[in-house]
Design an enzyme around this catalytic site. Structure first.
Site, PDB file in Angstrom:
ATOM      1  N   SER A 161     110.641  76.211  43.880  1.00 24.07           N
ATOM      2  CA  SER A 161     110.378  76.167  45.316  1.00 24.07           C
ATOM      3  C   SER A 161     111.330  77.109  46.066  1.00 24.07           C
ATOM      4  O   SER A 161     111.374  78.299  45.743  1.00 24.07           O
ATOM      5  CB  SER A 161     110.479  74.709  45.788  1.00 24.07           C
ATOM      6  OG  SER A 161     109.881  74.548  47.043  1.00 24.07           O
ATOM      7  N   ASP A 219      99.209  73.849  43.256  1.00 27.40           N
ATOM      8  CA  ASP A 219     100.160  73.942  44.376  1.00 27.40           C
ATOM      9  C   ASP A 219      99.421  74.498  45.588  1.00 27.40           C
ATOM     10  O   ASP A 219      98.665  75.442  45.471  1.00 27.40           O
ATOM     11  CB  ASP A 219     101.322  74.860  43.997  1.00 27.40           C
ATOM     12  CG  ASP A 219     102.513  74.729  44.943  1.00 27.40           C
ATOM     13  OD1 ASP A 219     102.298  74.483  46.154  1.00 27.40           O
ATOM     14  OD2 ASP A 219     103.657  74.879  44.476  1.00 27.40           O
ATOM     15  N   HIS A 263     102.622  70.906  44.125  1.00 30.34           N
ATOM     16  CA  HIS A 263     103.920  71.581  44.132  1.00 30.34           C
ATOM     17  C   HIS A 263     104.922  70.856  43.225  1.00 30.34           C
ATOM     18  O   HIS A 263     105.840  71.478  42.678  1.00 30.34           O
ATOM     19  CB  HIS A 263     104.441  71.638  45.563  1.00 30.34           C
ATOM     20  CG  HIS A 263     105.678  72.456  45.723  1.00 30.34           C
ATOM     21  ND1 HIS A 263     105.744  73.786  45.388  1.00 30.34           N
ATOM     22  CD2 HIS A 263     106.919  72.140  46.188  1.00 30.34           C
ATOM     23  CE1 HIS A 263     106.957  74.258  45.644  1.00 30.34           C
ATOM     24  NE2 HIS A 263     107.686  73.274  46.128  1.00 30.34           N
TER      25      HIS A 263
END
Lengths: 339, 339
Positions: A128, A282, A314
């Site tokens: 991320s 995601d 995600h």
């Protein structure tokens, strides 16, 4: 927390930022795992994700983990704004300066070279916002980064990702505790609203359709929303969260001075073995953004795109209590480290 | 508005609801377009979508429109909670009862039969919440509905769709104007937060990547977010919005008393020509939900799934100023009406 903190501080002094401002007495909190060998060639850098501190992400580290601390010397640098490194909540600065990934990587680089004498990284690994830092590392220090694993990350914040963050910020700042541009107390309703916004974006259509929250022990959808999301951001200072959302939204390797806004040039600067590993489902770090990047990694030693085949959105890249996705990550990283 | 309202009211009296409560002096606001023929077989019912009133959706009607009022007698029944039909804002009821699509269809049915003597519908056409009402019509009155076009709608609110609505509601109710379960004034920050949440969900990754907002005359992403989304819900009473979000979240044809929670049975009751027309990039009314339904429409005269090939997400089914998607809809509806 009782007793001594479990991390160290690198005092960076007064740091000139990408914006031109000077950050006074900037502090980088970090923690190390395992031992640096004499050749100093067993180093893995593992930067943190949105709102995370090293205690939140170190579960990945261990003899049987994705990152093996019996073989590697692993360093987690806490990202500015996470409440341990310099952040609105701990800096005493009224108007917190605009910080970028470029600034974060510059101070991390000083930590590695000045404190440890490290000039080579076996791997930079990040999920991320950590993946975006990983991309910055590979582009800004190509001679130093041997391998980079970008897990659910991208070279720059895609417009759709930006819009998601606008919604999370609007939900948080809709709270009455947000006055004249900053939070003056804890935004109880705002934390909850931001958590509910995240609940939809972080997971996938299939995750909810198949009720995969049951695998983690939740008994109903509402139980999952309440216990997993409503309070997930309440443990962080709300001004800190806004600072990190800003770093994320401004994230763009091509915006670093060396590249003058030219994304092709920035991606072309990368020489590492690149592993792009988005979550197949995601929604904000979309596979298509990594696909666009892949063809531009023309000078990487190798570059592969291996989406994590998962309905966990995600969170496929942060598979706490998710053995299937964790096994996928572990195998991919082992293969990358063998290159 | 000046002068006379442009719509009629059907006074339904005291209406027993699906919940068991009685709604006192319930009102259905509606507008008609074109003329009912003597055989009364040229009727199109066109229910409204979330927060919409007939003035917002009647652009689709016209000699060159998707729905042709020179051939058909078109009725738009305003959904309860939209500020024209019975709603928190106009009913004077302190605690507004829980209303369902089942209740809405029951009163619409009375309007058609009692006021107009209509016993057959050439077409029920609806987008979004209108599409969910269309599904209810087809399941609850199979002998009456010849054709049904479900545009970006579903037979029941999918869990992912439900979670999206939870985030929109949390964003709206995070505002200080929300006290003890209801809004006591206009939630300025809440309206904006809800608009920004919608901005991400209603449109697609590709819409933002390709900056398709430029086609509608916006000059930057921020310009689009501010002018298109920040105030889009401010024109509606916030308690009305919550009421409609509740109808949406509870939406489920199988929950109607006739079907006892059995979705296969509810879908199997449908006899119309069914056109399922999701947006290919719709995120909350996902194509996969329509795919699951398609195989269960075993008694429909015909059932087809024709996703709108568009990057406009959920808005592909409401293509104001979007000639390409509008042309697709028009051709599909013409073909359906020819069956």
């Amino acid at each position: 927390m009782t007793g001594q903190p479990d991390y160290e501080i690198f005092e960076a002094g007064d740091v000139p930022l990408q914006s031109g401002a000077i950050f006074p007495a900037m502090k980088l909190a970090y923690k190390t795992y395992g031992a640096l060998n004499s050749a100093k060639d067993n180093v893995i850098l593992y930067p943190t994700s949105f709102s995370a501190q090293h205690v939140d992400t170190e579960w990945l580290i261990g003899p049987d983990g994705v990152l093996d601390s019996t073989r590697y010397f692993i360093i987690i640098p806490n990202l500015f704004g996470n409440g341990l490194s310099s952040s609105p909540s701990n800096s005493g600065i009224g108007s917190f300066p605009e910080v970028t990934y470029h600034d974060a990587i510059a101070v991390q680089h000083r930590l590695l070279t000045e404190r440890f004498g490290i000039t080579r990284l076996a791997l930079v690994y990040g999920w991320s916002m950590g993946g975006m830092q990983t991309y910055h590392w590979a582009a800004l220090h190509p001679a130093m980064v041997a391998r980079a694993a970008v897990v659910c990350g991208s070279a720059r914040c895609a417009p759709y990702n930006y819009v998601f963050l606008e919604s999370a910020k609007a939900a948080l700042t809709g709270d009455p505790a947000f006055r004249d541009g900053r939070f003056v107390e804890k935004p109880v309703a705002g934390y909850r609203a931001m958590g509910r916004v995240y609940a939809g974006w972080a997971m996938s259509h299939g995750f909810y359709r198949d009720e995969l929250w049951r695998e983690a022990g939740f008994t109903s959808l509402e139980d999952y929303l309440v216990r997993n999301w409503d309070t997930t951001f309440a443990r962080r200072d709300a001004n800190d969260l806004l600072t990190q959302a800003g770093i994320w939204q401004r994230g763009d390797i091509s915006a670093c001075p060396a590249f003058g806004g030219d994304l092709d040039r920035a991606l072309g600067a990368i020489k590492a073995h690149m592993l792009l590993m988005p979550g197949a489902t995601d929604r904000y770090f979309d596979v298509r953004d990594n696909e666009d990047e892949l063809g531009k990694l023309v000078n990487a030693k190798s570059a592969v795109l291996h989406p994590i085949p998962s309905l966990h959105g995600h969170r496929a890249g942060n598979p706490v209590n998710n053995p299937r996705d964790q096994a996928f990550l572990k195998a991919e990283i082992a293969a990358l480290l063998d290159k």
